[in-house]
Design a protein around this motif. Sequence first.
Motif, mmCIF file in Angstrom:
data_model
loop_
_atom_site.group_PDB
_atom_site.id
_atom_site.type_symbol
_atom_site.label_atom_id
_atom_site.label_comp_id
_atom_site.label_asym_id
_atom_site.label_seq_id
_atom_site.Cartn_x
_atom_site.Cartn_y
_atom_site.Cartn_z
ATOM 1 N N ALA A 28 -5.379 1.987 -3.968
ATOM 2 C CA ALA A 28 -5.547 0.677 -4.603
ATOM 3 C C ALA A 28 -5.885 0.830 -6.084
ATOM 4 N N LEU A 29 -6.740 1.801 -6.403
ATOM 5 C CA LEU A 29 -7.111 2.038 -7.798
ATOM 6 C C LEU A 29 -5.903 2.513 -8.615
ATOM 7 N N VAL A 30 -5.147 3.458 -8.069
ATOM 8 C CA VAL A 30 -3.952 3.955 -8.756
ATOM 9 C C VAL A 30 -2.949 2.823 -8.961
ATOM 10 N N ALA A 31 -2.731 2.004 -7.928
ATOM 11 C CA ALA A 31 -1.786 0.891 -8.036
ATOM 12 C C ALA A 31 -2.234 -0.090 -9.113
ATOM 13 N N LYS A 32 -3.529 -0.374 -9.174
ATOM 14 C CA LYS A 32 -4.045 -1.306 -10.178
ATOM 15 C C LYS A 32 -3.821 -0.753 -11.584
ATOM 16 N N GLY A 35 -0.240 -0.922 -12.490
ATOM 17 C CA GLY A 35 0.303 -2.271 -12.551
ATOM 18 C C GLY A 35 1.322 -2.568 -11.471
ATOM 19 N N VAL A 36 1.157 -1.933 -10.317
ATOM 20 C CA VAL A 36 2.077 -2.185 -9.205
ATOM 21 C C VAL A 36 1.304 -2.820 -8.054
ATOM 22 N N LYS A 37 2.042 -3.489 -7.182
ATOM 23 C CA LYS A 37 1.422 -4.129 -6.023
ATOM 24 C C LYS A 37 1.102 -3.064 -4.975
#
Length: 106
Positions: A28-32, A35-37
């Motif tokens: 979740a941190l990497v995705a945030k 900038g990806v869902k």
Amino acid sequence: MFSHGHDYNVALPVGYDESKHVGERMLALVAKRAGVKFESLRLGQVAGPIAPENGAWIKSEWVPNLIQTSKSLRCIPDALMDVDWIPSDILAHVIVDRTHQDHEGI
């Protein structure tokens, strides 16, 4: 789906469950940052498919093993724990549908 954020108490205090929660938080941190869902689906017990052409239940899972052992012993358990099942082919459709949904505001 539902997010428990950084509440590590949502995982059972055993390595397997804790590592799943930590891995989920890391993704979740990497995705945030990228900038990806991101969405994590925590599954309970996945059963074999409803439609036989979609495959078979893995024989090493506990229910097929229980059935085979019961046949060999010629007896079955008096009671089993409650389990919420989802057939694998239905689950696949749910995942595809969620992937194509607009998740704004979730």
